[in-house]
Design a protein around this motif. Structure first.
Motif, PDB file in Angstrom:
ATOM      1  N   ILE A  51       0.854  -1.182   0.000  1.00  0.00           N
ATOM      2  CA  ILE A  51       0.000   0.000   0.000  1.00  0.00           C
ATOM      3  C   ILE A  51       0.892   1.235   0.000  1.00  0.00           C
ATOM      4  O   ILE A  51       1.640   1.457   0.950  1.00  0.00           O
ATOM      5  CB  ILE A  51      -0.952  -0.004   1.227  1.00  0.00           C
ATOM      6  CG1 ILE A  51      -1.887  -1.208   1.159  1.00  0.00           C
ATOM      7  CG2 ILE A  51      -1.764   1.270   1.295  1.00  0.00           C
ATOM      8  CD1 ILE A  51      -1.525  -2.347   2.023  1.00  0.00           C
ATOM      9  N   GLY A  52       0.810   2.040  -1.049  1.00  0.00           N
ATOM     10  CA  GLY A  52       1.657   3.230  -1.185  1.00  0.00           C
ATOM     11  C   GLY A  52       1.081   4.425  -0.448  1.00  0.00           C
ATOM     12  O   GLY A  52       0.871   5.485  -1.036  1.00  0.00           O
ATOM     13  N   SER A  53       0.863   4.273   0.841  1.00  0.00           N
ATOM     14  CA  SER A  53       0.190   5.314   1.628  1.00  0.00           C
ATOM     15  C   SER A  53       1.085   6.508   1.930  1.00  0.00           C
ATOM     16  O   SER A  53       0.601   7.615   2.099  1.00  0.00           O
ATOM     17  CB  SER A  53      -0.325   4.734   2.941  1.00  0.00           C
ATOM     18  OG  SER A  53       0.753   4.396   3.793  1.00  0.00           O
ATOM     19  N   ASN A  54       2.388   6.277   2.033  1.00  0.00           N
ATOM     20  CA  ASN A  54       3.332   7.342   2.396  1.00  0.00           C
ATOM     21  C   ASN A  54       2.895   8.018   3.699  1.00  0.00           C
ATOM     22  O   ASN A  54       3.062   9.225   3.868  1.00  0.00           O
ATOM     23  CB  ASN A  54       3.485   8.354   1.266  1.00  0.00           C
ATOM     24  CG  ASN A  54       4.812   9.073   1.302  1.00  0.00           C
ATOM     25  OD1 ASN A  54       5.726   8.668   2.000  1.00  0.00           O
ATOM     26  ND2 ASN A  54       4.919  10.146   0.541  1.00  0.00           N
ATOM     27  N   PHE A  55       2.301   7.223   4.593  1.00  0.00           N
ATOM     28  CA  PHE A  55       1.834   7.704   5.902  1.00  0.00           C
ATOM     29  C   PHE A  55       0.832   8.860   5.768  1.00  0.00           C
ATOM     30  O   PHE A  55       0.726   9.702   6.649  1.00  0.00           O
ATOM     31  CB  PHE A  55       3.012   8.137   6.777  1.00  0.00           C
ATOM     32  CG  PHE A  55       3.982   7.033   7.087  1.00  0.00           C
ATOM     33  CD1 PHE A  55       3.740   6.156   8.134  1.00  0.00           C
ATOM     34  CD2 PHE A  55       5.135   6.870   6.339  1.00  0.00           C
ATOM     35  CE1 PHE A  55       4.638   5.130   8.427  1.00  0.00           C
ATOM     36  CE2 PHE A  55       6.043   5.852   6.622  1.00  0.00           C
ATOM     37  CZ  PHE A  55       5.788   4.980   7.671  1.00  0.00           C
ATOM     38  N   GLY A  56       0.116   8.921   4.644  1.00  0.00           N
ATOM     39  CA  GLY A  56      -0.869   9.986   4.444  1.00  0.00           C
ATOM     40  C   GLY A  56      -0.249  11.323   4.066  1.00  0.00           C
ATOM     41  O   GLY A  56      -0.867  12.364   4.236  1.00  0.00           O
ATOM     42  N   ARG A  57       0.950  11.282   3.525  1.00  0.00           N
ATOM     43  CA  ARG A  57       1.607  12.508   3.058  1.00  0.00           C
ATOM     44  C   ARG A  57       1.242  12.743   1.597  1.00  0.00           C
ATOM     45  O   ARG A  57       0.868  11.813   0.897  1.00  0.00           O
ATOM     46  CB  ARG A  57       3.113  12.384   3.267  1.00  0.00           C
ATOM     47  CG  ARG A  57       3.437  12.306   4.768  1.00  0.00           C
ATOM     48  CD  ARG A  57       4.818  11.844   5.066  1.00  0.00           C
ATOM     49  NE  ARG A  57       5.805  12.634   4.365  1.00  0.00           N
ATOM     50  CZ  ARG A  57       7.034  12.230   4.111  1.00  0.00           C
ATOM     51  NH1 ARG A  57       7.430  11.036   4.486  1.00  0.00           N
ATOM     52  NH2 ARG A  57       7.875  13.003   3.486  1.00  0.00           N
ATOM     53  N   PRO A  58       1.367  13.988   1.096  1.00  0.00           N
ATOM     54  CA  PRO A  58       0.844  14.325  -0.228  1.00  0.00           C
ATOM     55  C   PRO A  58       1.394  13.521  -1.415  1.00  0.00           C
ATOM     56  O   PRO A  58       0.625  13.054  -2.238  1.00  0.00           O
ATOM     57  CB  PRO A  58       1.194  15.802  -0.396  1.00  0.00           C
ATOM     58  CG  PRO A  58       1.366  16.313   0.981  1.00  0.00           C
ATOM     59  CD  PRO A  58       1.866  15.162   1.797  1.00  0.00           C
ATOM     60  N   GLY A  59       2.688  13.340  -1.552  1.00  0.00           N
ATOM     61  CA  GLY A  59       3.225  12.690  -2.742  1.00  0.00           C
ATOM     62  C   GLY A  59       3.245  11.183  -2.643  1.00  0.00           C
ATOM     63  O   GLY A  59       3.265  10.611  -1.558  1.00  0.00           O
ATOM     64  N   HIS A  60       3.239  10.552  -3.815  1.00  0.00           N
ATOM     65  CA  HIS A  60       3.401   9.101  -3.845  1.00  0.00           C
ATOM     66  C   HIS A  60       4.800   8.755  -3.339  1.00  0.00           C
ATOM     67  O   HIS A  60       5.762   9.461  -3.638  1.00  0.00           O
ATOM     68  CB  HIS A  60       3.257   8.567  -5.276  1.00  0.00           C
ATOM     69  CG  HIS A  60       1.872   8.644  -5.816  1.00  0.00           C
ATOM     70  ND1 HIS A  60       0.846   7.840  -5.363  1.00  0.00           N
ATOM     71  CD2 HIS A  60       1.332   9.433  -6.775  1.00  0.00           C
ATOM     72  CE1 HIS A  60      -0.258   8.123  -6.029  1.00  0.00           C
ATOM     73  NE2 HIS A  60       0.004   9.088  -6.890  1.00  0.00           N
ATOM     74  N   PRO A  61       4.948   7.668  -2.598  1.00  0.00           N
ATOM     75  CA  PRO A  61       6.292   7.265  -2.171  1.00  0.00           C
ATOM     76  C   PRO A  61       7.132   6.866  -3.392  1.00  0.00           C
ATOM     77  O   PRO A  61       6.605   6.326  -4.365  1.00  0.00           O
ATOM     78  CB  PRO A  61       6.046   6.089  -1.232  1.00  0.00           C
ATOM     79  CG  PRO A  61       4.657   5.632  -1.502  1.00  0.00           C
ATOM     80  CD  PRO A  61       3.904   6.775  -2.109  1.00  0.00           C
ATOM     81  N   ASN A  62       8.432   7.135  -3.327  1.00  0.00           N
ATOM     82  CA  ASN A  62       9.324   6.851  -4.459  1.00  0.00           C
ATOM     83  C   ASN A  62       9.292   5.392  -4.884  1.00  0.00           C
ATOM     84  O   ASN A  62       9.398   5.086  -6.075  1.00  0.00           O
ATOM     85  CB  ASN A  62      10.755   7.264  -4.129  1.00  0.00           C
ATOM     86  CG  ASN A  62      10.905   8.754  -4.026  1.00  0.00           C
ATOM     87  OD1 ASN A  62      10.117   9.521  -4.564  1.00  0.00           O
ATOM     88  ND2 ASN A  62      11.929   9.186  -3.311  1.00  0.00           N
ATOM     89  N   TRP A  63       9.166   4.493  -3.935  1.00  0.00           N
ATOM     90  CA  TRP A  63       9.196   3.081  -4.286  1.00  0.00           C
ATOM     91  C   TRP A  63       8.080   2.711  -5.251  1.00  0.00           C
ATOM     92  O   TRP A  63       8.224   1.767  -6.039  1.00  0.00           O
ATOM     93  CB  TRP A  63       9.201   2.177  -3.050  1.00  0.00           C
ATOM     94  CG  TRP A  63       7.981   2.239  -2.189  1.00  0.00           C
ATOM     95  CD1 TRP A  63       7.793   2.991  -1.066  1.00  0.00           C
ATOM     96  CD2 TRP A  63       6.759   1.512  -2.374  1.00  0.00           C
ATOM     97  NE1 TRP A  63       6.549   2.785  -0.547  1.00  0.00           N
ATOM     98  CE2 TRP A  63       5.891   1.879  -1.329  1.00  0.00           C
ATOM     99  CE3 TRP A  63       6.323   0.579  -3.323  1.00  0.00           C
ATOM    100  CZ2 TRP A  63       4.604   1.360  -1.203  1.00  0.00           C
ATOM    101  CZ3 TRP A  63       5.041   0.060  -3.194  1.00  0.00           C
ATOM    102  CH2 TRP A  63       4.197   0.449  -2.141  1.00  0.00           C
ATOM    103  N   THR A  64       6.956   3.458  -5.244  1.00  0.00           N
ATOM    104  CA  THR A  64       5.862   3.124  -6.159  1.00  0.00           C
ATOM    105  C   THR A  64       6.250   3.457  -7.605  1.00  0.00           C
ATOM    106  O   THR A  64       5.952   2.683  -8.513  1.00  0.00           O
ATOM    107  CB  THR A  64       4.541   3.816  -5.773  1.00  0.00           C
ATOM    108  OG1 THR A  64       4.646   5.231  -5.931  1.00  0.00           O
ATOM    109  CG2 THR A  64       4.127   3.479  -4.347  1.00  0.00           C
ATOM    110  N   ALA A  65       6.927   4.572  -7.817  1.00  0.00           N
ATOM    111  CA  ALA A  65       7.402   4.915  -9.169  1.00  0.00           C
ATOM    112  C   ALA A  65       8.451   3.908  -9.628  1.00  0.00           C
ATOM    113  O   ALA A  65       8.487   3.529 -10.807  1.00  0.00           O
ATOM    114  CB  ALA A  65       7.975   6.331  -9.190  1.00  0.00           C
TER     115      ALA A  65
END
Length: 162
Positions: free
Chosen positions: A84-98
């Protein structure tokens, strides 16, 4: 009904303060403990199952190692994992998803075993069903989604033959 300690952790992990601090602290601790225990322990996995994802960087092509919570599905010998690419609910997608979108063939360290996987970004009804399962698994994901404009990316990792 979740145990009281788990409910407390879920409540804390839903806060904006946690979202600011956790991305800097939790992965660093997980990497260190994982290295010291030769891949057998992830601290964050004491609360949620976790993997270390190794995937080539989208731009650099260099291996990137990221500790992540995961949702194992089915028999671990033949099953899949939901990331789940939640990034802890931060605005940008986490890098690992890209990175996974650019290079879907990756590897995870799962309970001390290196497992080659292929990632697939989920969409449509498949994503909807996975999101509902993820919310049952870890309810704070709902709070993460509520405070951001982007749709949280969900990936299915499938074991591949070496």
């Amino acid at each position: 009904m979740a145990p009281p300690g788990l409910r407390f952790v879920q409540k804390v992990s839903s806060t904006r303060t946690f979202a600011r601090v956790a991305p800097h602290v939790i992965p660093a601790m997980d990497r260190a403990v994982h290295r010291l225990t030769r891949g057998k322990v992830l601290l964050s996995a004491q609360m949620l199952p976790g993997v270390i994802l190794t995937v080539r960087g989208a731009r650099s092509g260099l291996p990137r190692r990221t500790p992540l919570a995961c949702m194992p599905e089915g028999d671990p010998a033949t099953g899949t994992w939901l990331l789940i690419g939640s990034n802890f609910g931060r605005p940008g997608h986490p890098n690992w998803t890209a990175n996974l979108m650019a290079h879907p063939d990756a590897e995870i360290s799962w309970r001390g075993e290196d497992v080659p996987v292929t990632a697939r970004l989920l969409g449509g009804q498949e994503r909807k069903a996975a999101w509902e399962a993820a919310l049952k698994f870890w309810p704070p994901y709902a709070a993460y989604q509520e405070r951001i404009d982007r749709e949280i990316r969900l990936f299915c990792l499938e074991r591949r033959r070496r």
